[in-house]
Design an enzyme around this catalytic site. Sequence first.
Site, PDB file in Angstrom:
ATOM      1  N   LYS A 121       0.835  -1.206   0.000  1.00 49.39           N
ATOM      2  CA  LYS A 121       0.000   0.000   0.000  1.00 49.39           C
ATOM      3  C   LYS A 121       0.866   1.251   0.000  1.00 49.39           C
ATOM      4  O   LYS A 121       0.633   2.179  -0.790  1.00 49.39           O
ATOM      5  CB  LYS A 121      -0.919   0.009   1.219  1.00 49.39           C
ATOM      6  CG  LYS A 121      -1.906   1.184   1.236  1.00 49.39           C
ATOM      7  CD  LYS A 121      -2.607   1.313   2.574  1.00 49.39           C
ATOM      8  CE  LYS A 121      -1.704   1.927   3.609  1.00 49.39           C
ATOM      9  NZ  LYS A 121      -2.394   2.239   4.879  1.00 49.39           N
ATOM     10  N   ASP A 139      -6.409   1.471   1.084  1.00 50.60           N
ATOM     11  CA  ASP A 139      -6.499   1.552   2.540  1.00 50.60           C
ATOM     12  C   ASP A 139      -7.941   1.264   2.940  1.00 50.60           C
ATOM     13  O   ASP A 139      -8.752   0.812   2.129  1.00 50.60           O
ATOM     14  CB  ASP A 139      -6.044   2.925   3.035  1.00 50.60           C
ATOM     15  CG  ASP A 139      -6.974   4.056   2.601  1.00 50.60           C
ATOM     16  OD1 ASP A 139      -7.941   3.803   1.841  1.00 50.60           O
ATOM     17  OD2 ASP A 139      -6.742   5.197   3.030  1.00 50.60           O
TER      18      ASP A 139
END
Length: 216
Positions: A121, A139
């Site tokens: 991420k 997220d």
Amino acid sequence: MTKKERYEAFVQYFSESFPEPETELRYENPFQLLVSVVLSAQCTDKRVNIVTEELFKTFPTPEHLMHSSFDELFPYIRSISYPNNKTKHLLGLGKMLVEQFHSEVPATIEELQQLPGVGRKTANVIVSVLYNQPAMAVDTHVFRVSKRLGLVTQSAKTPLEVEKQLVKNIPEQYIHKAHHWLILHGRYICLARKPKCETCDITHFCRYFDKLPDRE
């Protein structure tokens, strides 16, 4: 509404309403953004910005981190979530940037993920924000909003599954922007516990809103 039509409506609305979305993290160079994103894991951007204001005055370069110690660095980020681990990550990150990447922030997801504290991420955020690469960082906001809107299937159980579906269906030139669109919409409108459907401008293509029993 077909999936293709839903994606078209999504891109049309946000490209017209928010053509140049930006991260809310404050930074002046790639190194600062990298540090900020590492610190932002399970922490708010607002808190990170408060902390980094002083942090970057004392540790402006990877070399400063490399030559620091746990006891020197920890007080600056003690108010951040998981400060012990993140202090260790930043110390290792500074050392690796200097020794393996000539103090430059790598431009590929594979290289970035070699750095301490940098997962997929975080790497996606860096390459999309700094280098406008078609990477989608997933997220909690992106995961939640993309499912509510109906952009991804409910059967997608992991961030990677959501990432793959979004990247597959969003036109490449918009992917790095769509990351911000979904995050900001989730942060201010499509809240986790009580989404603000009454003030939302995209209920016309939102699967979640369409299924509300009292939406009429």
